[in-house]
Design a protein around this motif. Structure first.
Motif, short mmCIF file in Angstrom:
data_model
loop_
_atom_site.label_atom_id
_atom_site.label_comp_id
_atom_site.label_asym_id
_atom_site.label_seq_id
_atom_site.Cartn_x
_atom_site.Cartn_y
_atom_site.Cartn_z
N GLU A 70 0.09 -32.29 -15.82
CA GLU A 70 0.14 -33.59 -14.92
C GLU A 70 0.16 -33.53 -13.64
O GLU A 70 -0.45 -34.22 -12.69
N HIS A 71 0.90 -32.63 -13.16
CA HIS A 71 1.48 -32.35 -11.80
C HIS A 71 1.48 -30.55 -11.47
O HIS A 71 1.57 -29.57 -12.40
N GLY A 72 0.85 -30.56 -10.32
CA GLY A 72 0.58 -29.27 -10.11
C GLY A 72 -0.47 -28.82 -9.04
O GLY A 72 -1.22 -29.85 -8.65
N ASP A 73 -0.35 -27.55 -8.06
CA ASP A 73 -1.17 -27.51 -7.36
C ASP A 73 -2.70 -27.43 -7.62
O ASP A 73 -3.13 -27.12 -8.83
N ALA A 74 -3.48 -28.05 -6.89
CA ALA A 74 -5.03 -27.91 -7.03
C ALA A 74 -5.75 -26.69 -7.11
O ALA A 74 -6.81 -26.51 -7.77
N ALA A 75 -5.20 -25.83 -6.28
CA ALA A 75 -5.79 -24.53 -6.29
C ALA A 75 -6.86 -24.59 -5.82
O ALA A 75 -8.01 -23.78 -6.60
N VAL A 76 -7.55 -25.04 -4.70
CA VAL A 76 -8.72 -25.21 -4.15
C VAL A 76 -8.66 -24.84 -2.61
O VAL A 76 -7.59 -24.78 -2.13
N ASP A 77 -9.76 -24.67 -2.22
CA ASP A 77 -10.12 -24.24 -0.75
C ASP A 77 -10.03 -25.78 -0.02
O ASP A 77 -10.88 -26.38 -0.24
N HIS A 78 -8.89 -25.98 0.86
CA HIS A 78 -8.89 -27.37 1.32
C HIS A 78 -9.98 -27.64 2.12
O HIS A 78 -10.35 -28.76 2.26
N ALA A 79 -10.53 -26.70 2.99
CA ALA A 79 -11.50 -26.92 3.83
C ALA A 79 -12.85 -27.41 3.10
O ALA A 79 -13.63 -28.26 3.59
N ARG A 80 -12.87 -26.97 1.92
CA ARG A 80 -14.18 -27.27 1.15
C ARG A 80 -14.22 -28.45 0.56
O ARG A 80 -14.91 -29.22 0.75
N VAL A 81 -12.89 -28.75 -0.04
CA VAL A 81 -12.73 -30.13 -0.67
C VAL A 81 -12.75 -31.25 0.59
O VAL A 81 -13.35 -32.26 0.05
N ARG A 82 -12.28 -30.90 1.55
CA ARG A 82 -12.51 -31.96 2.79
C ARG A 82 -13.93 -32.35 3.03
O ARG A 82 -14.24 -33.30 3.27
N ALA A 83 -14.59 -31.06 3.04
CA ALA A 83 -16.19 -31.52 3.35
C ALA A 83 -16.91 -32.27 2.04
O ALA A 83 -17.56 -33.25 2.49
#
Length: 250
Positions: free
Chosen positions: A198-211
């Motif tokens: 339910e909770h935890g780090d997304a483990a994604v490239d923040h710049a990519r998901v921001r785009a």
């Protein structure tokens, strides 16, 4: 993972004071990304006695309760019919998703009548609801880096785009990923990860998901600008008549 279809939730409705016109499951189960430890979000409409609305005392039009039942955390929120009808007229996509949820715990003829009036309350301005919701969830994601608010951000933007294009309220993220055709490539992977925790780090490239989020915002803006939905609801009188009739019948 809690499978809401395996739960007998009818006793929860029977315990409520006064008539309940409908109750459905909302939250992550409705959106298509429940976790193993997700709670069960029940939403619906109750009916206050007419005497509670015509006297001097202000009635409590919303009831809220959180508790654990058979090892599952339950969260129940219901509004009186009049308040719910007013929310329907305020470009509030959240209550429409609850009303139209296919995960039905309790229903009545009034529930079906309310659902039938949804097309008459939809406007192009519902895009503001989903845009604002997405901005709130995105700020939460930026602050925490958690997967849950990121999925909520994608979900509400895709729901808003789909609504503006089709006039249909669709909150189920896996379905939206197919029908809208603009979802991030990693979305199935992220939904699978959310099922595990339910909770935890997304483990994604923040710049990519921001785009990706910025792209979806642009698509929502474009969809709103070209939407065939009206500028104002057309079902005000019908909702008023329904509220009066159902109140007097009870």
């Amino acid at each position: 993972m809690t499978d809401v279809l395996d739960l007998d939730l009818s006793p929860v409705i029977a315990e409520q004071p006064g008539p309940v016109l409908f109750a459905t499951v909302s939250g992550a189960h409705l959106y298509g990304f429940p976790s193993r430890d997700s709670d069960v979000d029940l939403r619906g409409v109750h009916l206050l006695p007419a005497a509670d609305l015509v006297g001097l005392r202000e009635p409590d039009e919303t009831r809220s309760r959180t508790w654990v039942r058979d090892g599952v955390e339950m969260d129940l929120v219901t509004h009186d019919l009049r308040k719910f009808a007013r929310l329907m007229l305020r470009r509030n996509g959240y209550v429409l998703e609850q009303l139209l949820s296919p995960l039905v715990v309790h229903t009545t003829g009034a529930h079906r009548e309310l659902a039938a009036l949804v097309p008459g309350v939809l406007t192009r301005h519902h895009a503001h609801h989903y845009r604002g919701f997405a901005q709130t969830q995105w700020r939460l994601f930026e602050r925490t880096g958690e997967l849950k608010p990121l999925l909520y951000t994608f979900r509400v933007l895709l729901t808003g785009i789909h609504l503006m294009r089709s006039g249909e309220v669709q909150p189920h993220l896996p379905t939206l990923a197919v029908e809208v055709g603009a979802a991030p490539d990693r979305l199935p992977e992220l939904i699978a990860a959310k099922a595990e925790r339910e909770h935890g780090d997304a483990a994604v490239d923040h710049a990519r998901v921001r785009a990706e989020v910025e792209r979806l915002h642009r698509l929502l803006d474009e969809a709103q600008a070209t939407s065939a939905l009206p500028d104002a609801p057309t079902a005000y009188d019908a909702l008023h008549d329904l509220v009066v009739r159902i109140r007097l019948e009870r």
